[in-house]
Design an enzyme around this catalytic site. Sequence first.
Site, PDB file in Angstrom:
ATOM      1  N   HIS A  53      15.381  45.516  26.571  1.00 12.21           N
ATOM      2  CA  HIS A  53      15.052  45.373  27.990  1.00 12.21           C
ATOM      3  C   HIS A  53      13.529  45.301  28.168  1.00 12.21           C
ATOM      4  O   HIS A  53      13.006  44.387  28.826  1.00 12.21           O
ATOM      5  CB  HIS A  53      15.623  46.568  28.758  1.00 12.21           C
ATOM      6  N   GLU A  54      12.841  46.256  27.578  1.00 17.24           N
ATOM      7  CA  GLU A  54      11.387  46.308  27.726  1.00 17.24           C
ATOM      8  C   GLU A  54      10.699  45.200  26.936  1.00 17.24           C
ATOM      9  O   GLU A  54       9.720  44.608  27.406  1.00 17.24           O
ATOM     10  CB  GLU A  54      10.865  47.682  27.274  1.00 17.24           C
TER      11      GLU A  54
END
Length: 217
Positions: A53-54
């Site tokens: 996600h990051e």
Amino acid sequence: MITFTRNEMRDLAIAFIVISIAFAISNVGLNVHGFISILPIVMVGAGIGCLLHELGQKYVAMKYGYQAEFKAWPLGLVIALATAFIGWVFAAPGSTQVYADNVSDEMNGKISIAGPMANMALALIFIAIASLAYPLKDHSMTLTLIYLICTVGFSVNSFLATFNLLPLYTLDGIKVLKWNIKYWIIIFAIAVIMLLTSISIGAENMVKLIISMSFIK
């Protein structure tokens, strides 16, 4: 090429560990044996989902020429662990900070949407692998483990995508909404459908449905 600072690598590692622990607790509570058993499985499904996600957001930011760095949010990590005991994880371990004087709503939205989309893509990959492993899982401990990891991974990443797309302060959803409401509605609707499917039907029944459909002439 994506580069990382020492502090960023530390924060990513902390976020990976804390989110994995939180989701493990949310599944088994204070059952120590259950926690030890499920933690490695959750670390793949939830921990990797959190990292991708990051990293997805960092990649998009750097693609457009911005310097970006993940920073852990200590309060968010504490909240994630605290909410885990009620069976629902507030998964906001930190955020990818973009270093620029002026970042437009469009650019901010494009960077933000990359995180939930990475979770959605990972969820689909997990359910596809689970469907391949399911027919043979009773004949192999390895395939059984892969199947368990993938079903958990599908459910967790569907949740992560939906949660982060909520139009709330600090979450990705509010940034995507400010950029393009149509894109937010479409992506959020897909994420919600994936999450509700994992809750109402269940990952195993989904796998059985996918397998049965694959044999339809």
